[in-house]
Design a protein around this motif. Structure first.
Motif, PDB file in Angstrom:
ATOM      1  N   VAL A   1       0.869  -1.174   0.000  1.00  0.00           N
ATOM      2  CA  VAL A   1       0.000   0.000   0.000  1.00  0.00           C
ATOM      3  C   VAL A   1       0.906   1.225   0.000  1.00  0.00           C
ATOM      4  CG1 VAL A   1      -1.854  -1.167   1.244  1.00  0.00           C
ATOM      5  CG2 VAL A   1      -0.142   0.127   2.533  1.00  0.00           C
ATOM      6  N   ILE A   2       0.385   2.329  -0.510  1.00  0.00           N
ATOM      7  CA  ILE A   2       1.128   3.585  -0.460  1.00  0.00           C
ATOM      8  C   ILE A   2       0.690   4.337   0.786  1.00  0.00           C
ATOM      9  CG2 ILE A   2       1.541   5.814  -1.562  1.00  0.00           C
ATOM     10  CD1 ILE A   2       2.906   3.554  -2.978  1.00  0.00           C
ATOM     11  N   ALA A   3       1.643   4.687   1.622  1.00  0.00           N
ATOM     12  CA  ALA A   3       1.361   5.468   2.825  1.00  0.00           C
ATOM     13  C   ALA A   3       1.748   6.921   2.571  1.00  0.00           C
ATOM     14  CB  ALA A   3       2.138   4.918   4.015  1.00  0.00           C
ATOM     15  N   TYR A   4       0.896   7.823   3.020  1.00  0.00           N
ATOM     16  CA  TYR A   4       1.181   9.256   2.918  1.00  0.00           C
ATOM     17  C   TYR A   4       0.817   9.900   4.242  1.00  0.00           C
ATOM     18  CZ  TYR A   4       0.645  14.187   1.731  1.00  0.00           C
ATOM     19  OH  TYR A   4       0.741  15.561   1.726  1.00  0.00           O
ATOM     20  N   HIS A   5       1.697  10.767   4.735  1.00  0.00           N
ATOM     21  CA  HIS A   5       1.327  11.490   5.945  1.00  0.00           C
ATOM     22  C   HIS A   5       1.924  12.889   5.930  1.00  0.00           C
ATOM     23  CE1 HIS A   5       4.979  10.659   8.845  1.00  0.00           C
ATOM     24  NE2 HIS A   5       5.369  11.037   7.666  1.00  0.00           N
ATOM     25  N   GLU A   6       1.375  13.720   6.812  1.00  0.00           N
ATOM     26  CA  GLU A   6       1.877  15.071   7.008  1.00  0.00           C
ATOM     27  C   GLU A   6       2.253  15.241   8.469  1.00  0.00           C
ATOM     28  OE1 GLU A   6      -0.895  16.881   3.402  1.00  0.00           O
ATOM     29  OE2 GLU A   6      -1.219  17.590   5.467  1.00  0.00           O
ATOM     30  N   ILE A   7       3.471  15.696   8.699  1.00  0.00           N
ATOM     31  CA  ILE A   7       3.910  16.019  10.057  1.00  0.00           C
ATOM     32  C   ILE A   7       3.518  17.457  10.330  1.00  0.00           C
ATOM     33  CG2 ILE A   7       5.880  16.271  11.597  1.00  0.00           C
ATOM     34  CD1 ILE A   7       5.263  13.394  10.985  1.00  0.00           C
ATOM     35  N   ILE A   8       2.742  17.652  11.387  1.00  0.00           N
ATOM     36  CA  ILE A   8       2.233  18.984  11.703  1.00  0.00           C
ATOM     37  C   ILE A   8       2.661  19.400  13.106  1.00  0.00           C
ATOM     38  CG2 ILE A   8       0.211  18.630  10.221  1.00  0.00           C
ATOM     39  CD1 ILE A   8      -1.419  18.183  12.824  1.00  0.00           C
TER      40      ILE A   8
ATOM     41  N   SER B   1       1.747  13.020  13.491  1.00  0.00           N
ATOM     42  CA  SER B   1       1.661  12.429  12.159  1.00  0.00           C
ATOM     43  C   SER B   1       0.193  12.208  11.820  1.00  0.00           C
ATOM     44  CB  SER B   1       2.419  11.092  12.126  1.00  0.00           C
ATOM     45  OG  SER B   1       2.066  10.336  10.983  1.00  0.00           O
ATOM     46  N   VAL B   2      -0.240  12.766  10.693  1.00  0.00           N
ATOM     47  CA  VAL B   2      -1.618  12.586  10.229  1.00  0.00           C
ATOM     48  C   VAL B   2      -1.542  12.031   8.813  1.00  0.00           C
ATOM     49  CG1 VAL B   2      -3.855  13.671   9.839  1.00  0.00           C
ATOM     50  CG2 VAL B   2      -2.305  14.604  11.576  1.00  0.00           C
ATOM     51  N   GLY B   3      -2.112  10.861   8.586  1.00  0.00           N
ATOM     52  CA  GLY B   3      -1.986  10.285   7.253  1.00  0.00           C
ATOM     53  C   GLY B   3      -2.897   9.104   7.022  1.00  0.00           C
ATOM     54  N   MET B   4      -2.656   8.413   5.911  1.00  0.00           N
ATOM     55  CA  MET B   4      -3.482   7.271   5.524  1.00  0.00           C
ATOM     56  C   MET B   4      -2.691   6.416   4.540  1.00  0.00           C
ATOM     57  SD  MET B   4      -4.192   8.119   2.168  1.00  0.00           S
ATOM     58  CE  MET B   4      -5.643   7.163   1.729  1.00  0.00           C
ATOM     59  N   GLY B   5      -3.244   5.241   4.236  1.00  0.00           N
ATOM     60  CA  GLY B   5      -2.607   4.366   3.265  1.00  0.00           C
ATOM     61  C   GLY B   5      -3.649   3.716   2.381  1.00  0.00           C
TER      62      GLY B   5
ATOM     63  N   GLY C   1      -9.885  18.430  13.506  1.00  0.00           N
ATOM     64  CA  GLY C   1      -9.676  19.799  13.976  1.00  0.00           C
ATOM     65  C   GLY C   1      -8.235  20.254  13.864  1.00  0.00           C
ATOM     66  N   LEU C   2      -7.488  19.693  12.903  1.00  0.00           N
ATOM     67  CA  LEU C   2      -6.065  19.988  12.775  1.00  0.00           C
ATOM     68  C   LEU C   2      -5.723  20.706  11.474  1.00  0.00           C
ATOM     69  CD1 LEU C   2      -4.769  16.479  13.965  1.00  0.00           C
ATOM     70  CD2 LEU C   2      -4.885  18.584  15.325  1.00  0.00           C
ATOM     71  N   GLU C   3      -6.759  21.203  10.762  1.00  0.00           N
ATOM     72  CA  GLU C   3      -6.501  21.805   9.445  1.00  0.00           C
ATOM     73  C   GLU C   3      -5.695  23.100   9.532  1.00  0.00           C
ATOM     74  OE1 GLU C   3     -10.666  23.353  10.533  1.00  0.00           O
ATOM     75  OE2 GLU C   3      -9.356  21.661  10.999  1.00  0.00           O
ATOM     76  N   SER C   4      -5.752  23.808  10.658  1.00  0.00           N
ATOM     77  CA  SER C   4      -5.039  25.084  10.770  1.00  0.00           C
ATOM     78  C   SER C   4      -3.628  24.930  11.339  1.00  0.00           C
ATOM     79  CB  SER C   4      -5.841  26.056  11.641  1.00  0.00           C
ATOM     80  OG  SER C   4      -5.986  25.544  12.965  1.00  0.00           O
ATOM     81  N   CYS C   5      -3.248  23.722  11.735  1.00  0.00           N
ATOM     82  CA  CYS C   5      -1.906  23.512  12.282  1.00  0.00           C
ATOM     83  C   CYS C   5      -0.857  23.604  11.166  1.00  0.00           C
ATOM     84  CB  CYS C   5      -1.812  22.136  12.954  1.00  0.00           C
ATOM     85  SG  CYS C   5      -2.890  21.950  14.381  1.00  0.00           S
ATOM     86  N   ARG C   6       0.288  24.181  11.485  1.00  0.00           N
ATOM     87  CA  ARG C   6       1.342  24.345  10.487  1.00  0.00           C
ATOM     88  C   ARG C   6       1.887  22.989  10.058  1.00  0.00           C
ATOM     89  NH1 ARG C   6       6.976  25.024   9.791  1.00  0.00           N
ATOM     90  NH2 ARG C   6       7.430  24.480  11.972  1.00  0.00           N
ATOM     91  N   THR C   7       2.038  22.804   8.750  1.00  0.00           N
ATOM     92  CA  THR C   7       2.605  21.569   8.209  1.00  0.00           C
ATOM     93  C   THR C   7       4.122  21.672   8.179  1.00  0.00           C
ATOM     94  OG1 THR C   7       0.652  21.208   6.836  1.00  0.00           O
ATOM     95  CG2 THR C   7       2.647  19.989   6.240  1.00  0.00           C
ATOM     96  N   ILE C   8       4.795  20.725   8.820  1.00  0.00           N
ATOM     97  CA  ILE C   8       6.259  20.727   8.888  1.00  0.00           C
ATOM     98  C   ILE C   8       6.855  20.049   7.662  1.00  0.00           C
ATOM     99  CG2 ILE C   8       8.258  19.937  10.215  1.00  0.00           C
ATOM    100  CD1 ILE C   8       6.429  20.065  12.720  1.00  0.00           C
ATOM    101  N   ARG C   9       6.318  18.897   7.286  1.00  0.00           N
ATOM    102  CA  ARG C   9       6.801  18.197   6.092  1.00  0.00           C
ATOM    103  C   ARG C   9       5.751  17.190   5.631  1.00  0.00           C
ATOM    104  NH1 ARG C   9       9.982  15.637  10.311  1.00  0.00           N
ATOM    105  NH2 ARG C   9       9.592  13.387  10.346  1.00  0.00           N
ATOM    106  N   ARG C  10       5.868  16.782   4.364  1.00  0.00           N
ATOM    107  CA  ARG C  10       4.981  15.788   3.769  1.00  0.00           C
ATOM    108  C   ARG C  10       5.824  14.649   3.220  1.00  0.00           C
ATOM    109  NH1 ARG C  10       2.990  20.866   2.275  1.00  0.00           N
ATOM    110  NH2 ARG C  10       0.784  21.237   2.843  1.00  0.00           N
ATOM    111  N   GLU C  11       5.358  13.398   3.414  1.00  0.00           N
ATOM    112  CA  GLU C  11       6.143  12.236   2.993  1.00  0.00           C
ATOM    113  C   GLU C  11       5.234  11.130   2.494  1.00  0.00           C
ATOM    114  OE1 GLU C  11       9.188  13.174   6.703  1.00  0.00           O
ATOM    115  OE2 GLU C  11       7.703  11.570   6.822  1.00  0.00           O
ATOM    116  N   GLY C  12       5.718  10.362   1.534  1.00  0.00           N
ATOM    117  CA  GLY C  12       4.980   9.209   1.037  1.00  0.00           C
ATOM    118  C   GLY C  12       5.924   8.088   0.656  1.00  0.00           C
TER     119      GLY C  12
END
Length: 392
Positions: A166-173, A211-215, A235-246
């Motif tokens: 599976v492809i995993a994708y997440h955003e560190i916030i 870490s917020v993500g899905m696969g 309720g985390l849409e306004s938090c600053r995104t530090i990095r994105r990874e997949g």
């Protein structure tokens, strides 16, 4: 001339390099550097104790797991007599590489290209990161620990080009303070086809970050949009995104981990990520450990067949857990109706206790046979729709 070149410096490769170096072998650890794997970062207490992980690497201790169904039913499961440790892969992986170097492994930074063989001489060819030039490491054996799309596996081991994933994708916030929808001591696991039609989404706290993500293993799913929807629901849409990874996550162990000559695989390259949960760090480090054991045996005896010990040792300990988790994923991840039933089943206290006892100890718990029987009957009743979904 090295006894072993380890290709890949994640938890599996770093563990293999450290084990071999501490055993007195000459080891080269080749890593690309600069890549942070997308990962929830969860590790069980058994990993902390077995691999001597210091408290400084644990950025959060989770005491509750929340399961969220397609209809937004929430089941909070307390983690009794233990915790889920959280690590930040940016720092955790480098800690393990540095520890391998302290044990005597030589570190090289670059991209693996190929294995060249001429007579009895074997070389690992890589592109040096600093100079951009091709360079060679002479070696007797190679451990491929270069991830789910392992180039070592593709080139050397039968089936290495056909690992399902599976492809995993997440955003560190940047993590907020505790809110109505976010708890820094709770992991949220979202079983909702709107987020992932065949796997799950997650919100995993990492102390000051999360870490917020899905696969998913399906084509056509918009991973970034699903993650944005997940952040909004949490309720985390306004938090600053530090990095994105997949990156890909393998779904089952390969049938063979060695080439019968001079290569053995470890970690994601061998497919050792737990089905259903996607947990990989613990199994990667065990994979590195057994690959080191197999390589050491091969160097001692001169028998290439000893490389097969890696898979034999791993499966002897973990095959049954992988089988049970695989069956659970096949049964419950097929539709939202099934996912709803799975979350409903998680209300059961026996399910909760046995699940986390197995997670923390990394083996199926056999101490309460009646509890196993009850769970089996309830599981069958849900899969055959003999019971209604629990309403809360």
């Amino acid at each position: 001339m090295f006894d072993v070149v380890v290709v890949g410096g994640g938890p599996s490769g770093a563990t293999a390099a450290e084990e071999l170096a501490r055993s007195g072998h000459s080891v080269a650890l080749l890593d690309r550097d600069g890549r942070i794997k997308p990962c929830g970062g969860a590790i069980p207490p058994r990993l902390v104790s077995d691999f001597r992980i210091p408290d400084s690497q644990i950025v959060a201790r989770i005491n509750t797991a929340r399961m969220i169904s397609p209809t937004q039913r929430r089941v909070d499961i307390p983690i009794e007599n233990g915790y889920v440790g959280m690590v930040d892969r940016e720092f955790f992986d480098e800690y393990l590489r540095a520890r391998a170097a302290d044990a005597g492994a030589a570190r090289f930074t670059g991209t693996f290209l190929r294995i060249d063989r001429h007579g009895i001489e074997t070389k690992v060819i890589y592109r040096d990161k600093a100079s951009g030039e091709e360079r060679a490491l002479r070696t007797a054996l190679i451990i491929g620990a270069d991830g789910a799309r392992s180039n070592v596996a593709k080139a050397e081991v039968p089936g290495g080009d056909r690992i399902p994933f599976v492809i995993a994708y997440h955003e560190i916030i940047e993590a907020p303070e505790r809110t109505d929808t976010y708890d820094p001591a709770r992991c949220d696991v979202i079983y909702d086809g709107a987020i992932s039609p065949d796997f799950y989404g997650w919100v995993f706290p990492h102390g000051k970050s999360a870490s917020v993500g899905m696969g998913t293993g399906l084509d056509g799913v918009d991973l970034k949009r699903a993650t944005a929807d997940l952040r909004r629901a949490a309720g985390l849409e306004s938090c600053r995104t530090i990095r994105r990874e997949g990156a890909p996550i393998p779904l089952r162990p390969m049938d063979r981990w060695d080439n019968g000559r001079d290569v053995v695989l470890a970690g994601d390259a061998a497919g050792v990520v737990a089905p259903s949960s996607g947990e990989g760090i613990y199994y990667a480090m065990i994979g590195g450990q057994v690959a080191a054991t197999a390589a050491s045996a091969c160097l001692s005896t001169g028998r290439a067949g000893d490389l097969a010990l890696a898979r034999k040792l791993f499966m002897r300990e973990h095959k049954q857990v992988f089988r049970v988790l695989g069956a659970m994923q096949n049964a419950y991840y097929r539709s939202d109706e099934r996912r709803e039933r799975f979350v409903s089943l998680c209300h059961d206290i026996d399910v909760q206790r046995l699940t986390f006892e197995a997670y923390m100890n990394k083996k199926l718990v056999r101490a309460r046979p009646m509890a196993h029987l009850k769970i089996g009957l309830k599981n069958l009743a849900h899969l055959t729709r003999l019971v209604a979904v629990t309403r809360v």
